[in-house]
Design a protein around this motif. Structure first.
Motif, PDB file in Angstrom:
ATOM      1  N   GLU A   1      -3.842   1.931   5.460  1.00 51.19           N
ATOM      2  CA  GLU A   1      -3.739   2.968   6.484  1.00 51.19           C
ATOM      3  C   GLU A   1      -2.409   2.919   7.237  1.00 51.19           C
ATOM      4  O   GLU A   1      -1.711   3.916   7.329  1.00 51.19           O
ATOM      5  CB  GLU A   1      -4.912   2.869   7.472  1.00 51.19           C
ATOM      6  N   VAL A   2      -2.073   1.781   7.789  1.00 49.81           N
ATOM      7  CA  VAL A   2      -0.829   1.645   8.550  1.00 49.81           C
ATOM      8  C   VAL A   2       0.364   1.716   7.609  1.00 49.81           C
ATOM      9  O   VAL A   2       1.356   2.385   7.887  1.00 49.81           O
ATOM     10  CB  VAL A   2      -0.818   0.339   9.372  1.00 49.81           C
ATOM     11  N   ARG A   3       0.272   1.003   6.504  1.00 46.88           N
ATOM     12  CA  ARG A   3       1.279   1.017   5.449  1.00 46.88           C
ATOM     13  C   ARG A   3       2.680   0.690   5.964  1.00 46.88           C
ATOM     14  O   ARG A   3       3.657   1.358   5.635  1.00 46.88           O
ATOM     15  CB  ARG A   3       1.266   2.353   4.715  1.00 46.88           C
ATOM     16  N   SER A   4       2.796  -0.362   6.739  1.00 39.21           N
ATOM     17  CA  SER A   4       4.117  -0.790   7.228  1.00 39.21           C
ATOM     18  C   SER A   4       5.077  -1.006   6.074  1.00 39.21           C
ATOM     19  O   SER A   4       6.271  -0.734   6.190  1.00 39.21           O
ATOM     20  CB  SER A   4       4.000  -2.086   8.027  1.00 39.21           C
ATOM     21  N   TRP A   5       4.550  -1.484   4.974  1.00 41.15           N
ATOM     22  CA  TRP A   5       5.377  -1.756   3.801  1.00 41.15           C
ATOM     23  C   TRP A   5       6.074  -0.492   3.294  1.00 41.15           C
ATOM     24  O   TRP A   5       7.137  -0.563   2.692  1.00 41.15           O
ATOM     25  CB  TRP A   5       4.540  -2.386   2.689  1.00 41.15           C
ATOM     26  N   ALA A   6       5.503   0.679   3.541  1.00 37.30           N
ATOM     27  CA  ALA A   6       6.090   1.931   3.058  1.00 37.30           C
ATOM     28  C   ALA A   6       6.989   2.591   4.098  1.00 37.30           C
ATOM     29  O   ALA A   6       7.802   3.433   3.754  1.00 37.30           O
ATOM     30  CB  ALA A   6       4.978   2.904   2.655  1.00 37.30           C
TER      31      ALA A   6
ATOM     32  N   LEU B   1      -8.842  -6.144   8.670  1.00 37.64           N
ATOM     33  CA  LEU B   1      -7.560  -5.861   9.314  1.00 37.64           C
ATOM     34  C   LEU B   1      -6.417  -5.842   8.296  1.00 37.64           C
ATOM     35  O   LEU B   1      -5.530  -4.975   8.359  1.00 37.64           O
ATOM     36  CB  LEU B   1      -7.270  -6.882  10.411  1.00 37.64           C
ATOM     37  N   GLU B   2      -6.418  -6.784   7.375  1.00 40.19           N
ATOM     38  CA  GLU B   2      -5.374  -6.810   6.349  1.00 40.19           C
ATOM     39  C   GLU B   2      -5.451  -5.564   5.465  1.00 40.19           C
ATOM     40  O   GLU B   2      -4.422  -4.970   5.126  1.00 40.19           O
ATOM     41  CB  GLU B   2      -5.492  -8.075   5.494  1.00 40.19           C
ATOM     42  N   LEU B   3      -6.667  -5.167   5.103  1.00 41.59           N
ATOM     43  CA  LEU B   3      -6.845  -3.982   4.272  1.00 41.59           C
ATOM     44  C   LEU B   3      -6.406  -2.724   5.029  1.00 41.59           C
ATOM     45  O   LEU B   3      -5.754  -1.845   4.460  1.00 41.59           O
ATOM     46  CB  LEU B   3      -8.303  -3.870   3.829  1.00 41.59           C
ATOM     47  N   PHE B   4      -6.736  -2.638   6.310  1.00 46.25           N
ATOM     48  CA  PHE B   4      -6.310  -1.505   7.133  1.00 46.25           C
ATOM     49  C   PHE B   4      -4.780  -1.420   7.183  1.00 46.25           C
ATOM     50  O   PHE B   4      -4.205  -0.341   7.048  1.00 46.25           O
ATOM     51  CB  PHE B   4      -6.892  -1.644   8.544  1.00 46.25           C
ATOM     52  N   GLU B   5      -4.134  -2.549   7.349  1.00 45.32           N
ATOM     53  CA  GLU B   5      -2.664  -2.582   7.367  1.00 45.32           C
ATOM     54  C   GLU B   5      -2.087  -2.066   6.050  1.00 45.32           C
ATOM     55  O   GLU B   5      -1.156  -1.266   6.037  1.00 45.32           O
ATOM     56  CB  GLU B   5      -2.176  -4.001   7.661  1.00 45.32           C
TER      57      GLU B   5
ATOM     58  N   ALA C   1      -3.960  -4.800  -1.937  1.00 48.23           N
ATOM     59  CA  ALA C   1      -5.047  -4.109  -1.240  1.00 48.23           C
ATOM     60  C   ALA C   1      -6.342  -4.171  -2.053  1.00 48.23           C
ATOM     61  O   ALA C   1      -7.422  -4.418  -1.497  1.00 48.23           O
ATOM     62  CB  ALA C   1      -4.664  -2.660  -0.950  1.00 48.23           C
ATOM     63  N   ARG C   2      -6.248  -3.974  -3.356  1.00 47.21           N
ATOM     64  CA  ARG C   2      -7.447  -4.059  -4.209  1.00 47.21           C
ATOM     65  C   ARG C   2      -8.041  -5.467  -4.180  1.00 47.21           C
ATOM     66  O   ARG C   2      -9.258  -5.642  -4.124  1.00 47.21           O
ATOM     67  CB  ARG C   2      -7.117  -3.637  -5.638  1.00 47.21           C
ATOM     68  N   GLU C   3      -7.178  -6.476  -4.228  1.00 42.61           N
ATOM     69  CA  GLU C   3      -7.650  -7.856  -4.196  1.00 42.61           C
ATOM     70  C   GLU C   3      -8.322  -8.175  -2.859  1.00 42.61           C
ATOM     71  O   GLU C   3      -9.379  -8.820  -2.827  1.00 42.61           O
ATOM     72  CB  GLU C   3      -6.479  -8.813  -4.436  1.00 42.61           C
ATOM     73  N   ILE C   4      -7.727  -7.716  -1.768  1.00 40.41           N
ATOM     74  CA  ILE C   4      -8.316  -7.969  -0.449  1.00 40.41           C
ATOM     75  C   ILE C   4      -9.629  -7.221  -0.308  1.00 40.41           C
ATOM     76  O   ILE C   4     -10.593  -7.747   0.253  1.00 40.41           O
ATOM     77  CB  ILE C   4      -7.318  -7.608   0.669  1.00 40.41           C
ATOM     78  N   GLU C   5      -9.697  -6.013  -0.839  1.00 43.83           N
ATOM     79  CA  GLU C   5     -10.952  -5.263  -0.788  1.00 43.83           C
ATOM     80  C   GLU C   5     -12.062  -6.014  -1.528  1.00 43.83           C
ATOM     81  O   GLU C   5     -13.198  -6.088  -1.043  1.00 43.83           O
ATOM     82  CB  GLU C   5     -10.768  -3.877  -1.377  1.00 43.83           C
ATOM     83  N   ALA C   6     -11.745  -6.606  -2.662  1.00 44.47           N
ATOM     84  CA  ALA C   6     -12.743  -7.379  -3.411  1.00 44.47           C
ATOM     85  C   ALA C   6     -13.188  -8.608  -2.613  1.00 44.47           C
ATOM     86  O   ALA C   6     -14.393  -8.917  -2.550  1.00 44.47           O
ATOM     87  CB  ALA C   6     -12.185  -7.795  -4.763  1.00 44.47           C
TER      88      ALA C   6
ATOM     89  N   SER D   1       2.783  -3.746  -6.111  1.00 43.66           N
ATOM     90  CA  SER D   1       2.306  -5.052  -5.641  1.00 43.66           C
ATOM     91  C   SER D   1       1.475  -4.914  -4.367  1.00 43.66           C
ATOM     92  O   SER D   1       0.480  -5.622  -4.197  1.00 43.66           O
ATOM     93  CB  SER D   1       3.474  -6.015  -5.432  1.00 43.66           C
ATOM     94  N   PHE D   2       1.859  -3.995  -3.470  1.00 45.60           N
ATOM     95  CA  PHE D   2       1.070  -3.790  -2.253  1.00 45.60           C
ATOM     96  C   PHE D   2      -0.273  -3.134  -2.571  1.00 45.60           C
ATOM     97  O   PHE D   2      -1.296  -3.476  -1.968  1.00 45.60           O
ATOM     98  CB  PHE D   2       1.847  -2.958  -1.231  1.00 45.60           C
ATOM     99  N   GLU D   3      -0.283  -2.213  -3.523  1.00 46.43           N
ATOM    100  CA  GLU D   3      -1.541  -1.580  -3.923  1.00 46.43           C
ATOM    101  C   GLU D   3      -2.465  -2.587  -4.592  1.00 46.43           C
ATOM    102  O   GLU D   3      -3.678  -2.586  -4.352  1.00 46.43           O
ATOM    103  CB  GLU D   3      -1.255  -0.388  -4.833  1.00 46.43           C
TER     104      GLU D   3
END
Length: 126
Positions: free
Chosen positions: A82-87, A75-79, A47-52, A42-44
């Motif tokens: 890259e940051v991946r707080s969810w992981a 910023l949301e895409l970077f989170e 990320a794809r949706e935000i990138e679009a 779901s997080f991946e």
């Protein structure tokens, strides 16, 4: 409605769908009974949706609205990527309590609607 405003409305709808407790807190209807999906997939997908959405924002004519949209989406895409707080965040499970707490504060819901939404979120708990 211009293109930036239309895209901003879609970004807002996307955020409400992906973050239902936030939608409840700000009074957006339609997500009070939902829980946020917290799987890797779901997080991946998010990320794809935000990138679009970011690519669409970058294609807008230069304006303050365009800058605001591209900055927020980047910023949301970077989170997410890259940051991946969810992981890495062991406290991610506590987000579930945010889903419940937001309903307790939901002044836009009648008590019976609030109770039904709480029950739906509890039934959807992992």
């Amino acid at each position: 409605m211009d293109a930036a405003e239309a895209l901003a409305q879609r970004v807002l709808a996307h955020r409400a769908a992906r973050h239902p407790s936030w939608a409840t807190l700000v009074g957006l209807p339609g997500h009070d009974h939902e829980l946020r999906a917290t799987t890797r997939a779901s997080f991946e997908e998010e990320a794809r949706e935000i990138e679009a959405l970011l690519r669409e924002a970058e294609a807008l004519p230069a304006s303050l609205d365009r800058e605001a949209l591209t900055t927020q989406l980047a910023l949301e895409l970077f989170e997410l990527r890259e940051v991946r707080s969810w992981a890495r965040n062991p406290d991610l499970a506590s987000d579930f309590f945010d889903h419940l707490f937001s309903l307790l504060l939901a002044a836009h819901l009648a008590p019976d609607a609030r109770a039904a939404a709480l029950l739906a979120r509890l039934e959807g708990a992992p």
